[in-house]
Design an enzyme around this catalytic site. Structure first.
Site, PDB file in Angstrom:
ATOM      1  N   GLU A 147       0.887  -1.217   0.252  1.00  0.00           N
ATOM      2  CA  GLU A 147      -0.079  -0.158   0.130  1.00  0.00           C
ATOM      3  C   GLU A 147       1.030   1.305  -0.035  1.00  0.00           C
ATOM      4  OE1 GLU A 147      -3.754  -0.092   1.923  1.00  0.00           O
ATOM      5  OE2 GLU A 147      -4.106  -2.040   1.654  1.00  0.00           O
ATOM      6  N   GLY A 148       1.798   1.179  -0.838  1.00  0.00           N
ATOM      7  CA  GLY A 148       2.818   2.333  -1.006  1.00  0.00           C
ATOM      8  C   GLY A 148       4.192   2.190   0.031  1.00  0.00           C
TER       9      GLY A 148
HETATM   10  C1  LIG Z   1       2.709  -9.268   0.761  1.00  0.00           C
HETATM   11  C2  LIG Z   1       2.378  -8.348  -0.481  1.00  0.00           C
HETATM   12  C3  LIG Z   1       1.055  -8.100  -0.533  1.00  0.00           C
HETATM   13  C4  LIG Z   1       0.670  -7.274  -1.576  1.00  0.00           C
HETATM   14  N1  LIG Z   1      -0.826  -7.059  -1.564  1.00  0.00           N
HETATM   15  C5  LIG Z   1      -1.249  -6.346  -2.738  1.00  0.00           C
HETATM   16  C6  LIG Z   1      -2.753  -6.326  -3.040  1.00  0.00           C
HETATM   17  O1  LIG Z   1      -3.416  -6.771  -2.397  1.00  0.00           O
HETATM   18  N2  LIG Z   1      -2.970  -5.443  -4.042  1.00  0.00           N
HETATM   19  C7  LIG Z   1      -2.132  -4.966  -4.843  1.00  0.00           C
HETATM   20  O2  LIG Z   1      -2.336  -4.147  -5.917  1.00  0.00           O
HETATM   21  N3  LIG Z   1      -0.700  -4.626  -4.636  1.00  0.00           N
HETATM   22  C8  LIG Z   1      -0.232  -5.376  -3.453  1.00  0.00           C
HETATM   23  N4  LIG Z   1       1.112  -5.496  -3.123  1.00  0.00           N
HETATM   24  C9  LIG Z   1       1.840  -4.822  -4.001  1.00  0.00           C
HETATM   25  C10 LIG Z   1       2.750  -3.637  -3.134  1.00  0.00           C
HETATM   26  O3  LIG Z   1       1.752  -2.650  -3.151  1.00  0.00           O
HETATM   27  C11 LIG Z   1       3.997  -3.309  -3.980  1.00  0.00           C
HETATM   28  O4  LIG Z   1       4.887  -4.257  -3.926  1.00  0.00           O
HETATM   29  C12 LIG Z   1       4.297  -1.916  -3.593  1.00  0.00           C
HETATM   30  O5  LIG Z   1       3.566  -0.841  -4.178  1.00  0.00           O
HETATM   31  C13 LIG Z   1       5.979  -1.677  -4.227  1.00  0.00           C
HETATM   32  O6  LIG Z   1       5.955  -1.917  -5.457  1.00  0.00           O
HETATM   33  P1  LIG Z   1       7.164  -2.969  -6.042  1.00  0.00           P
HETATM   34  O7  LIG Z   1       7.160  -4.069  -5.086  1.00  0.00           O
HETATM   35  O8  LIG Z   1       7.054  -3.194  -7.600  1.00  0.00           O
HETATM   36  O9  LIG Z   1       8.396  -2.174  -5.611  1.00  0.00           O
HETATM   37  P2  LIG Z   1       9.114  -0.968  -6.713  1.00  0.00           P
HETATM   38  O10 LIG Z   1       8.299  -0.072  -6.932  1.00  0.00           O
HETATM   39  O11 LIG Z   1       9.796  -1.477  -7.828  1.00  0.00           O
HETATM   40  O12 LIG Z   1       9.899  -0.119  -5.614  1.00  0.00           O
HETATM   41  C14 LIG Z   1      11.448  -0.843  -5.356  1.00  0.00           C
HETATM   42  C15 LIG Z   1      12.165   0.276  -4.635  1.00  0.00           C
HETATM   43  O13 LIG Z   1      12.080   1.365  -5.277  1.00  0.00           O
HETATM   44  C16 LIG Z   1      11.782   2.401  -4.526  1.00  0.00           C
HETATM   45  N5  LIG Z   1      11.170   3.524  -5.205  1.00  0.00           N
HETATM   46  C17 LIG Z   1      10.112   3.224  -6.219  1.00  0.00           C
HETATM   47  N6  LIG Z   1       9.842   4.474  -6.999  1.00  0.00           N
HETATM   48  C18 LIG Z   1      10.405   5.232  -6.123  1.00  0.00           C
HETATM   49  C19 LIG Z   1      10.629   6.790  -6.092  1.00  0.00           C
HETATM   50  N7  LIG Z   1       9.752   7.545  -7.049  1.00  0.00           N
HETATM   51  N8  LIG Z   1      11.222   7.525  -5.018  1.00  0.00           N
HETATM   52  C20 LIG Z   1      11.943   6.948  -4.048  1.00  0.00           C
HETATM   53  N9  LIG Z   1      12.147   5.604  -4.352  1.00  0.00           N
HETATM   54  C21 LIG Z   1      11.301   4.793  -4.998  1.00  0.00           C
HETATM   55  C22 LIG Z   1      10.638   1.766  -3.691  1.00  0.00           C
HETATM   56  O14 LIG Z   1      10.303   2.524  -2.381  1.00  0.00           O
HETATM   57  C23 LIG Z   1      11.333   0.492  -3.338  1.00  0.00           C
HETATM   58  O15 LIG Z   1      12.170   0.647  -2.190  1.00  0.00           O
HETATM   59  C24 LIG Z   1       1.574  -6.358  -2.120  1.00  0.00           C
HETATM   60  C25 LIG Z   1       2.914  -6.755  -1.935  1.00  0.00           C
HETATM   61  C26 LIG Z   1       3.273  -7.579  -0.905  1.00  0.00           C
HETATM   62  C27 LIG Z   1       4.681  -7.939  -0.772  1.00  0.00           C
END
Ligand SMILES: Cc1cc2nc3c(=O)[nH]c(=O)nc-3n(C[C@H](O)[C@H](O)[C@H](O)COP(=O)(O)OP(=O)(O)OC[C@H]3O[C@@H](n4cnc5c(N)ncnc54)[C@H](O)[C@@H]3O)c2cc1C
Length: 387
Positions: free
Chosen positions: A369-370
């Protein structure tokens, strides 16, 4: 230790007690095994539904309990103290799909989907993320194309919590055309059910924590979605998702406060029991200071959460408070569980004691959730929004 920034009303204390007693009787005896086996217990959904906990903030008119946000979060914290996996299922269901249907659904959609969701007969899920679209969710690629009255959807949604069990999934997809991309304005929300032709469940994630909450990919292959499954206005889906996440983040903050509270309680008890150098380790000032800092951080996170919840219940916009509460509570959960392991010493590092699971469960609260980085971006942006 149950308290709130403003005293809880009698009704709020009653619901908190119901949640606590339910968690201790129906969840606590099984949590360790569910975590070990990555097992999601479907009966728990029915039992929570019978208590009304799957429609906590849904008005009675749509078969919910019609409670305010603070009451919901106080109950959610009690569940999270015992089991963060059950808490995330409750949080997603109550904060995202049901609220989206309540706010933007047609009367027919409310009758067909919201009412059974609120009664706990169906479980809700939320599918925004994709393998290549996480923090930058507006770059999602799942495509919806009109075909007569229907839509044909193709794409893969990632990380869907309760995804193997979700009966009603609010999924975001592009409705703009590849030749005329409209960014966030090209995204719409669809009400997806697993019976739709072309729907399938993909990879189930083997996670560090929250192991009793199934997290899966969902595949849409030429999935035919009836036209009446579009939620609200075409092109508003990303706005709906973002506005819902303002509220969803309060749920994750409550989950985090619950995890931190549990770690604090275990650490307090263990420090009184464990003896070294001829006395309980709680007699050492180094341990006392750790416990004092843990208690301060849990109290601060809870205060911010309750303040944000009451602001929401007053009808205020809580984008900044929601992010502050989520950021503060999730970093508190991670920090407090780390300290708890330190207080347990070697015993904190093994599965025989509960703080190991709490530590694993805490980590994801800084991600979903962010991420914490995204929360800081939201908070900083809001600092300038009124200038
Ligand atoms: C157990 C689990 C349950 C989840 N459940 C759901 C769900 O029910 N529905 C759903 O839709 N999603 C769900 N998610 C997804 C979750 O919301 C995402 O994992 C999350 O938003 C981060 O996206 P990402 O994993 O692709 O990481 P990325 O976006 O690839 O980020 C990788 C790193 O880069 C950093 N980063 C990215 N952009 C920036 C920026 N502009 N400035 C600074 N730093 C940045 C991030 O903070 C992180 O540290 C779930 C995730 C997990 C692990």
């Amino acid at each position: 230790m149950a308290w709130a920034l403003t005293p809880l009303t009698e009704e709020q204390r009653e619901i908190q007690k119901v949640a606590r007693e339910f968690a201790l009787a129906e969840i606590a005896p099984y949590s360790e095994a569910w975590d070990r086996d990555q097992y999601f217990e479907p009966a728990i959904v029915a039992k929570l539904g019978a208590l009304g906990f799957l429609g906590m903030m849904i008005p009675e008119q749509y078969d919910g309990l019609g409670l305010d946000t603070l009451t919901y979060l106080v109950a959610l914290e009690e569940i999270a103290i015992v089991d963060a996996s059950v808490a995330v299922m409750l949080s997603v269901h109550n904060s995202l799909p049901t609220q989206m249907l309540l706010r933007w659904g047609s009367e027919e959609q409310k009758e067909r989907f919201l009412k059974p969701l609120a009664r706990g007969e169906l479980l809700g899920a939320f599918a925004l993320s994709e393998p290549e679209a996480g923090s930058d969710a507006a770059s999602l690629q799942t495509q919806a194309v009109r075909d007569g009255d229907d839509w044909i959807l193709n794409g893969t949604k990632a990380w869907v919590s309760s995804g193997t069990k979700g009966d009603v999934i609010l999924a975001m997809a592009r409705t703009d055309s590849p030749d005329d991309r409209r960014g966030a304005r090209g995204i719409s929300t669809f009400i997806i059910t697993p019976d739709l032709p072309g729907f399938s469940i993909g990879k189930k994630e083997d996670k560090m924590g929250l192991r009793a909450s199934p997290t899966v990919q969902l595949r849409f292959s030429d999935m035919r979605v009836p036209g009446d499954r579009l939620l609200g206005q075409q092109g508003n889906g990303f706005i709906y998702a973002m506005q819902s996440l303002d509220n969803g983040r309060l749920g994750i903050a409550a989950q985090s406060v619950g995890i931190a509270e549990a770690a604090l309680r275990h650490a307090v008890a263990y420090a009184a029991e464990r003896k070294q150098f001829g006395k309980p380790i709680k007699e050492f000032q180094a341990i006392q200071f750790k416990l004092a800092d843990m208690a301060c951080r849990v109290a601060s996170a809870r205060a911010l959460l309750h303040m944000s919840a009451t602001a929401k219940d007053r009808g205020e916009r809580i984008t900044q408070f929601g992010s502050m509460a989520k950021l503060t509570a999730s970093e508190t959960a991670m920090w407090v569980t780390t300290q708890a392991i330190q207080i347990f010493g070697g015993y904190g590092y093994v599965k025989e004691y509960p703080v190991e699971r709490l530590f694993r469960d805490a980590k994801v609260t800084e991600i979903y959730e962010g991420t914490s980085e995204i929360q800081r971006i939201v908070i900083a942006r809001e600092l300038y929004s009124h200038t």
